[in-house]
Design a protein around this motif. Structure first.
Motif, PDB file in Angstrom:
ATOM      1  N   LEU A   5      24.723  23.395 -55.182  1.00 13.87           N
ATOM      2  CA  LEU A   5      26.044  22.811 -54.980  1.00 13.87           C
ATOM      3  C   LEU A   5      26.761  23.540 -53.854  1.00 13.87           C
ATOM      4  CD1 LEU A   5      27.161  22.304 -58.698  1.00 13.87           C
ATOM      5  CD2 LEU A   5      25.929  20.732 -57.192  1.00 13.87           C
ATOM      6  N   LEU A  31      35.340  18.105 -51.646  1.00 10.20           N
ATOM      7  CA  LEU A  31      35.288  18.858 -52.890  1.00 10.20           C
ATOM      8  C   LEU A  31      34.463  20.123 -52.677  1.00 10.20           C
ATOM      9  CD1 LEU A  31      35.971  18.837 -55.915  1.00 10.20           C
ATOM     10  CD2 LEU A  31      33.877  17.522 -56.289  1.00 10.20           C
ATOM     11  N   VAL A  37      32.469  19.718 -60.103  1.00 11.10           N
ATOM     12  CA  VAL A  37      31.289  18.844 -60.083  1.00 11.10           C
ATOM     13  C   VAL A  37      30.679  18.792 -61.480  1.00 11.10           C
ATOM     14  CG1 VAL A  37      28.948  18.528 -59.197  1.00 11.10           C
ATOM     15  CG2 VAL A  37      30.788  19.227 -57.649  1.00 11.10           C
ATOM     16  N   SER A  40      32.813  16.805 -63.849  1.00  6.77           N
ATOM     17  CA  SER A  40      32.653  15.363 -63.625  1.00  6.77           C
ATOM     18  C   SER A  40      31.422  14.833 -64.334  1.00  6.77           C
ATOM     19  CB  SER A  40      32.554  15.067 -62.124  1.00  6.77           C
ATOM     20  OG  SER A  40      33.708  15.478 -61.432  1.00  6.77           O
ATOM     21  N   GLU A  54      28.413   6.045 -56.473  1.00 10.86           N
ATOM     22  CA  GLU A  54      29.311   7.048 -55.892  1.00 10.86           C
ATOM     23  C   GLU A  54      29.940   6.482 -54.626  1.00 10.86           C
ATOM     24  OE1 GLU A  54      29.585  11.645 -54.233  1.00 10.86           O
ATOM     25  OE2 GLU A  54      27.613  10.726 -54.489  1.00 10.86           O
ATOM     26  N   THR A  61      28.521  16.828 -51.859  1.00  9.36           N
ATOM     27  CA  THR A  61      28.787  17.851 -52.876  1.00  9.36           C
ATOM     28  C   THR A  61      28.560  17.307 -54.280  1.00  9.36           C
ATOM     29  OG1 THR A  61      30.472  18.777 -51.406  1.00  9.36           O
ATOM     30  CG2 THR A  61      30.496  19.509 -53.697  1.00  9.36           C
ATOM     31  N   LEU A  62      29.220  16.201 -54.606  1.00 10.85           N
ATOM     32  CA  LEU A  62      29.055  15.574 -55.912  1.00 10.85           C
ATOM     33  C   LEU A  62      27.678  14.930 -56.037  1.00 10.85           C
ATOM     34  CD1 LEU A  62      30.233  14.713 -58.639  1.00 10.85           C
ATOM     35  CD2 LEU A  62      31.362  12.805 -57.478  1.00 10.85           C
ATOM     36  N   THR A  63      27.187  14.380 -54.947  1.00 10.30           N
ATOM     37  CA  THR A  63      25.876  13.729 -54.935  1.00 10.30           C
ATOM     38  C   THR A  63      24.787  14.681 -55.405  1.00 10.30           C
ATOM     39  OG1 THR A  63      26.674  12.644 -52.925  1.00 10.30           O
ATOM     40  CG2 THR A  63      24.386  12.244 -53.549  1.00 10.30           C
ATOM     41  N   ASN A 124      34.734  10.751 -56.091  1.00 12.50           N
ATOM     42  CA  ASN A 124      35.951  11.365 -55.566  1.00 12.50           C
ATOM     43  C   ASN A 124      36.555  10.329 -54.621  1.00 12.50           C
ATOM     44  OD1 ASN A 124      37.929  12.921 -54.344  1.00 12.50           O
ATOM     45  ND2 ASN A 124      36.483  14.189 -53.184  1.00 12.50           N
TER      46      ASN A 124
END
Length: 273
Positions: A5, A31, A37, A40, A54, A61-63, A124
């Motif tokens: 991350l 983010l 993360v 979430s 998404e 980042t979240l991916t 996000n």
């Protein structure tokens, strides 16, 4: 493969390497908090093999967290530089679990997600597209759950109840189909660059009796809220909605009622006569 991350430092390293600055026009606040993360993913209760939509993955980042959970990610990214970065940085190593559509999420609210797919949304959301994107998603196959990171002001508008000054058309469209099942406050320091406002992580679950407004109904509701300061009776006469307003009066609502005070249940009948 486990994707590390991103941190504040690695986020800036990626941006420097790409020789770009975050675009205000795209609402780009990246983010940089790994704990958020993980939060979430926890709120979304993601299981391996689930299909996740998404919006605006940016640097991914979240991916990365979504891929680490074993999900199949369907992403939509408007920024050409970010899309190119994702294609080079994540796509080759995602083992077929990342599909990326380069385009505007308002025009393609579900990306390349195949019709008939059961899916969740974890995103996000850029502030500027929150309402328009949500309305696009609500006009079609509905996700069974959405975990959305949105600005605090946007969250208040989405969840506004009858009688609130914050309520609007999108509040009605969303709440007819979803119930809020959890919130998590998000500090502005979780983003780079640091925005001027705080955010909220929302969990929205599809109602058992989810109601989707037709295009015609949504048009009526939007028009009414553009005249929200006027008494609803005069607005309805102007729009040819006298029959619907007569039902409101018959239910006991006062003659001088305004749009913001109409309970959700009554909106579902609009345009039906």
């Amino acid at each position: 493969m486990e994707f590390p991350l991103l941190t504040p430092a690695t986020t800036r390293e990626h941006l420097d390497k790409l020789e770009v600055n975050p675009k205000k026009s795209y609402g780009q606040n990246f983010l940089v908090d790994a704990n958020l993360v993980r939060k979430s993913l926890e709120m979304a209760s993601i299981q391996a093999g689930e299909d996740i939509l998404e919006i605006g993955p940016g640097l991914g980042t979240l991916t990365r967290g979504l891929l680490n959970s074993g999900a199949k990610v369907w992403a939509v990214e408007k920024d050409k530089v970010m899309a190119r970065h994702l294609r080079g940085d994540l796509l080759p190593m995602a083992s077929g679990n990342l599909d990326l559509l380069e385009g505007d999420a308002v025009d393609s609210p579900r990306g390349n997600l195949p019709d008939g797919t059961s899916y969740k949304v974890v995103a996000n959301l850029p502030y500027a597209i929150t309402s328009n994107w949500l309305e696009g998603v609500l006009d079609g196959a509905l996700p069974k759950r959405m975990v959305l990171l949105v600005q605090k002001e946007a969250a208040q508008r989405l969840l506004a109840q009858s009688g609130s000054k914050s309520i609007g058309a999108i509040s009605i469209f969303l709440q007819a189909a979803y119930r809020e099942s959890g919130q998590h406050p998000v500090s502005r320091t979780c983003f780079y660059p640091v925005p001027e406002v705080d955010s909220v992580l929302l969990r929205l679950d599809l109602r058992d009796d989810a109601f989707a407004f037709s295009y015609r109904q949504r048009e009526f509701v939007r028009k009414i809220f553009t005249m929200r300061r006027k008494q609803l009776g005069s607005v309805c006469r102007k729009l040819g909605m006298d029959g619907w307003f007569a039902k409101l009066e018959g239910s006991g609502l006062p003659e001088g009622v305004r749009a913001e005070s109409v309970p959700l249940a009554f909106w579902k009948d609009i345009g039906q006569d």
